[in-house]
Write an enzyme that holds these catalytic residues in place. Structure first.
Site, PDB file in Angstrom:
ATOM      1  N   ASP A  21     -12.695 -48.696  27.647  1.00  0.00           N
ATOM      2  CA  ASP A  21     -12.592 -50.159  27.798  1.00  0.00           C
ATOM      3  C   ASP A  21     -11.548 -50.777  26.875  1.00  0.00           C
ATOM      4  O   ASP A  21     -11.808 -51.786  26.204  1.00  0.00           O
ATOM      5  CB  ASP A  21     -13.942 -50.826  27.506  1.00  0.00           C
ATOM      6  CG  ASP A  21     -15.127 -50.131  28.159  1.00  0.00           C
ATOM      7  OD1 ASP A  21     -14.951 -49.575  29.261  1.00  0.00           O
ATOM      8  OD2 ASP A  21     -16.221 -50.154  27.577  1.00  0.00           O
ATOM      9  N   GLU A 191     -16.954 -54.764  37.571  1.00  0.00           N
ATOM     10  CA  GLU A 191     -16.999 -55.158  36.164  1.00  0.00           C
ATOM     11  C   GLU A 191     -15.567 -55.165  35.622  1.00  0.00           C
ATOM     12  O   GLU A 191     -14.602 -55.042  36.370  1.00  0.00           O
ATOM     13  CB  GLU A 191     -17.874 -54.173  35.372  1.00  0.00           C
ATOM     14  CG  GLU A 191     -17.369 -52.732  35.450  1.00  0.00           C
ATOM     15  CD  GLU A 191     -18.361 -51.705  34.953  1.00  0.00           C
ATOM     16  OE1 GLU A 191     -19.545 -52.044  34.809  1.00  0.00           O
ATOM     17  OE2 GLU A 191     -17.941 -50.546  34.725  1.00  0.00           O
TER      18      GLU A 191
END
Length: 316
Positions: A21, A191
């Protein structure tokens, strides 16, 4: 394969360790990458950061924020997104992986005076701690538009919202129509939202597929407004059976003043099947003559050295 030693390219991954991420930024004339420490949830109790002057050689700063310094954090911190404003650094993150409005957790914000921290809890509670429009409050991404308005995009469970941040960066303002949490979910959104602006157009990107599997990937849309509508254009990042799987949840660097872009993302080596065995990589992101994002080619080589203009002292 790491090529730093022979042809001075970055190599992929750009630094060692299991991380995911990544949010890349330019702070104080230097490249920074802020990732999740990729481990079992109960072990995700801190954040590290990495900086570089050339995209090739990276230095780790350990534990810029720890769970023990967030009074309400109980389990798992991930998906950081920092930004600079008025000489301070605001660091948004997800914590606790809440599954309902009855649980404590969501999106928090920490603040520091330096890019490397140490960061401290700005509110003593989450900034967003409820489900709105079905969006789990995770995966924040902060974006400041050319007019100075800051937006926070976030969401999981296949729903994405955007909110307006006040000048203080730690409180939320309603939109002109009175709505506070505006849903902007594009097709296939799962997401990991990400926003950039290029030539007056807003490029909104997001992660598709399951984060733990090989099909994790990135799609995108283009709009004339930071609020959309966002109509999915195409997939721009995905697994390559010759290189890696699970390529997704990324951030983007623009060289200041140039139409030169780099995508920083995580992927899973072909030798790994464990969901948390993810590493941070960088490759070029290019546009065609009509402004569409070209599919990104995953490489082992990474990118060549790229220093920043010496006068650049802001984030991108």
């Amino acid at each position: 394969m790491n090529l730093k030693g022979n042809d001075r390219r970055s190599g992929n991954p750009i630094f060692s360790g299991w991380y995911a991420d990544p949010e890349p930024r330019i702070f104080e004339g230097r490249y920074w990458v802020y990732p999740t420490y990729s481990a079992a949830y109960d072990d995700q109790t801190f954040f590290d950061a990495f900086y570089s002057d050339d995209l090739v050689h990276w230095t780790k700063v350990e534990r810029i924020l720890e769970m023990k310094d967030i009074s309400w954090a109980r389990r798992a911190m991930w998906a950081p997104s920092p930004i600079e404003r008025n000489g301070r650094y605001y660091y948004y993150f997800a914590a606790n992986d809440i599954q309902s409005n009855e649980e404590l957790g969501g999106i928090g914000v920490a603040v520091a005076d330096r890019p490397e921290g140490p960061y401290r809890d700005a509110l003593g509670k989450p900034l967003i701690d409820q489900f709105y429009h079905g969006a789990q409050p995770i995966d924040p991404h902060v974006f400041i538009d050319d007019d100075g308005q800051a937006y926070l995009y976030y969401g999981g469970w296949k729903h994405c919202n955007v909110v307006k941040l006040n000048e203080d960066m730690v409180s939320i303002a309603p939109f002109s129509d009175g709505e506070v949490y505006k849903e902007i979910t594009p097709e296939n959104f799962v997401e990991g939202p990400c926003m950039i602006k290029r030539e007056g157009k807003y490029y909104f990107m997001w992660a598709e597929g399951g984060w733990g599997g090989p099909d994790y990937s990135v799609g995108y849309a283009v709009s004339d407004s930071p609020l959309g509508p966002f109509v999915r254009e195409a997939k721009i990042l995905q697994q390559d059976p010759e290189v890696a799987t699970g390529a997704g949840h990324h951030g983007v660097i623009q060289i200041p003043g140039e139409d030169e872009w780099y995508i920083v993302y995580h992927r899973r080596p072909l030798t790994e099947t464990a969901a948390n065995h993810r590493e941070v990589c960088i490759d070029r992101m290019e546009f065609d003559h009509e402004g569409r994002i070209r599919p990104v080619k995953l490489t082992f080589e990474g990118v060549p050295p790229r220093t920043l203009p010496t006068q650049e002292k802001s984030d991108s």
